[in-house]
Design a protein around this motif. Structure first.
Motif, PDB file in Angstrom:
ATOM      1  N   UNK A 192       3.808  23.963  -3.129  1.00  0.00           N
ATOM      2  CA  UNK A 192       3.760  25.287  -2.494  1.00  0.00           C
ATOM      3  C   UNK A 192       2.359  25.571  -1.967  1.00  0.00           C
ATOM      4  N   UNK A 193       2.184  25.619  -0.621  1.00  0.00           N
ATOM      5  CA  UNK A 193       3.208  25.378   0.401  1.00  0.00           C
ATOM      6  C   UNK A 193       3.532  23.893   0.522  1.00  0.00           C
ATOM      7  N   UNK A 194       4.665  23.566   1.150  1.00  0.00           N
ATOM      8  CA  UNK A 194       5.047  22.163   1.275  1.00  0.00           C
ATOM      9  C   UNK A 194       3.959  21.338   1.961  1.00  0.00           C
ATOM     10  N   UNK A 195       3.757  20.106   1.472  1.00  0.00           N
ATOM     11  CA  UNK A 195       2.694  19.266   2.001  1.00  0.00           C
ATOM     12  C   UNK A 195       3.175  17.828   2.134  1.00  0.00           C
ATOM     13  N   UNK A 196       2.499  17.069   2.973  1.00  0.00           N
ATOM     14  CA  UNK A 196       2.832  15.661   3.160  1.00  0.00           C
ATOM     15  C   UNK A 196       2.631  14.907   1.850  1.00  0.00           C
ATOM     16  N   UNK A 197       3.674  14.196   1.413  1.00  0.00           N
ATOM     17  CA  UNK A 197       3.571  13.448   0.178  1.00  0.00           C
ATOM     18  C   UNK A 197       3.474  14.311  -1.067  1.00  0.00           C
ATOM     19  N   UNK A 198       3.831  15.601  -0.939  1.00  0.00           N
ATOM     20  CA  UNK A 198       3.785  16.553  -2.061  1.00  0.00           C
ATOM     21  C   UNK A 198       2.407  16.583  -2.710  1.00  0.00           C
ATOM     22  N   UNK A 199       1.346  16.488  -1.881  1.00  0.00           N
ATOM     23  CA  UNK A 199      -0.002  16.426  -2.440  1.00  0.00           C
ATOM     24  C   UNK A 199      -0.384  17.720  -3.162  1.00  0.00           C
ATOM     25  N   UNK A 200       0.132  18.875  -2.715  1.00  0.00           N
ATOM     26  CA  UNK A 200      -0.179  20.126  -3.403  1.00  0.00           C
ATOM     27  C   UNK A 200       0.422  20.127  -4.813  1.00  0.00           C
ATOM     28  N   UNK A 201       1.660  19.662  -4.927  1.00  0.00           N
ATOM     29  CA  UNK A 201       2.293  19.595  -6.241  1.00  0.00           C
ATOM     30  C   UNK A 201       1.551  18.629  -7.152  1.00  0.00           C
ATOM     31  N   UNK A 202       1.155  17.496  -6.611  1.00  0.00           N
ATOM     32  CA  UNK A 202       0.516  16.465  -7.432  1.00  0.00           C
ATOM     33  C   UNK A 202      -0.893  16.854  -7.883  1.00  0.00           C
ATOM     34  N   UNK A 203      -1.500  17.801  -7.194  1.00  0.00           N
ATOM     35  CA  UNK A 203      -2.825  18.280  -7.593  1.00  0.00           C
ATOM     36  C   UNK A 203      -2.743  19.455  -8.558  1.00  0.00           C
ATOM     37  N   UNK A 204      -1.608  20.142  -8.578  1.00  0.00           N
ATOM     38  CA  UNK A 204      -1.479  21.356  -9.384  1.00  0.00           C
ATOM     39  C   UNK A 204      -1.159  21.032 -10.834  1.00  0.00           C
ATOM     40  N   UNK A 205      -1.554  21.951 -11.743  1.00  0.00           N
ATOM     41  CA  UNK A 205      -1.207  21.827 -13.161  1.00  0.00           C
ATOM     42  C   UNK A 205      -0.293  22.963 -13.612  1.00  0.00           C
ATOM     43  N   UNK A 206       0.137  23.803 -12.661  1.00  0.00           N
ATOM     44  CA  UNK A 206       0.903  25.002 -13.005  1.00  0.00           C
ATOM     45  C   UNK A 206       2.401  24.749 -12.860  1.00  0.00           C
ATOM     46  N   UNK A 207       3.094  24.750 -13.988  1.00  0.00           N
ATOM     47  CA  UNK A 207       4.554  24.635 -14.005  1.00  0.00           C
ATOM     48  C   UNK A 207       5.136  26.023 -14.262  1.00  0.00           C
ATOM     49  N   UNK A 208       6.195  26.375 -13.563  1.00  0.00           N
ATOM     50  CA  UNK A 208       6.790  27.700 -13.706  1.00  0.00           C
ATOM     51  C   UNK A 208       7.925  27.717 -14.719  1.00  0.00           C
ATOM     52  N   UNK A 209       7.886  28.707 -15.596  1.00  0.00           N
ATOM     53  CA  UNK A 209       9.003  29.033 -16.469  1.00  0.00           C
ATOM     54  C   UNK A 209       9.620  30.316 -15.926  1.00  0.00           C
ATOM     55  N   UNK A 210      10.896  30.276 -15.597  1.00  0.00           N
ATOM     56  CA  UNK A 210      11.586  31.406 -14.988  1.00  0.00           C
ATOM     57  C   UNK A 210      12.425  32.103 -16.047  1.00  0.00           C
ATOM     58  N   UNK A 211      12.205  33.406 -16.228  1.00  0.00           N
ATOM     59  CA  UNK A 211      12.982  34.201 -17.185  1.00  0.00           C
ATOM     60  C   UNK A 211      14.071  34.948 -16.420  1.00  0.00           C
ATOM     61  N   UNK A 212      15.321  34.668 -16.765  1.00  0.00           N
ATOM     62  CA  UNK A 212      16.464  35.217 -16.039  1.00  0.00           C
ATOM     63  C   UNK A 212      17.312  36.068 -16.973  1.00  0.00           C
TER      64      UNK A 212
END
Length: 249
Positions: A192-212
């Protein structure tokens, strides 16, 4: 089942796990569920990530297990096969382009299934119905005690729209219920935002827990779970230790 190449595959590949307490004989009871079905490692071809499904007609299911501490044996108590409201089999095939491209054991293309699910986490309500977290959407699926799909929560409809920015094959991975709240956790950070090769995801350490809120069918909160490593860590499952406290695998 048996693959089209003649390989015999036994039931396995379980994902989520819930402890249900003991039965009258003092045996331990657990609830688990299968993944989307037996599949081989993905590979790249023609600019696509392809995933071989060894049993394309496999029907994901919830499974009740009983463990006898005295003899150390684990037995299948019963299986609840997941179905659609029409009575058709629920499948584990990818929903659409943008997911992995499904192929059979010989590499031949398989159809997408808009209602398919990569089932990962499971919780059970007092009425015996199941809430299942699946990875493709990612989405939350509510099945009756008999296994019939009753309702679906997905990004933009009960769940945050931004969850569509999940990495390939890294959607919901764990699920747990605390009262009327279901907690679903992403396997990896969003891209987030989408990136080539998911580089933003691979650099991030933040995982989301969703409370529903499972009664009102709406997201109440999002929580940030911080991974220790961006290279090796990913989430396996959730469990409720006490009200408001989660254990993360």
């Amino acid at each position: 089942g048996t693959t089209s190449a003649g390989q015999e595959i036994f039931l396995g590949g379980f994902s989520g796990l819930r402890y249900l307490g003991t039965n009258e004989e003092g045996r331990l009871r657990f609830l688990t569920l299968t993944d989307r079905g037996p599949n081989a490692a993905e590979y790249e071809e023609d600019g696509q990530t392809k995933r071989p499904f060894l049993l394309p007609d496999f029907q994901p299911r919830a499974i009740f297990l009983v463990v006898d501490p005295r003899d150390g044996l684990l037995r299948v108590e019963k299986q609840v096969l997941f179905t659609r409201p029409t009575g058709r089999k629920f499948s584990g095939l990818p929903q659409r382009k943008g997911n992995e491209a499904p192929v059979d054991v010989h590499g031949r293309p398989l159809p997408y299934d808009p209602q398919g699910g990569d089932t990962e986490g499971v919780g059970m309500l007092a009425d015996g119905s199941f809430w299942v977290a699946e990875e493709y959407g990612p989405s939350l699926l509510h099945f009756s005690a008999e296994g019939e799909l009753m309702e679906t929560l997905k990004p933009g409809n009960g769940l945050p729209k931004v969850l569509e920015n999940r990495r390939l094959n890294r959607g919901f991975e764990g699920f747990a219920i605390d009262g009327s709240i279901g907690y679903a956790v992403m396997q990896s950070p969003l891209d987030n935002p989408p990136s080539e090769g998911a580089k933003h995801s691979k650099k991030s350490r933040i995982v989301r827990i969703i409370a529903v809120n499972l009664e009102e069918k709406r997201t109440e909160a999002q929580y940030a779970y911080v991974l220790e490593s961006t290279e090796t860590d990913k989430i396996g499952d959730l469990a409720v230790e006490s009200p408001g406290t989660l254990l993360v695998v």
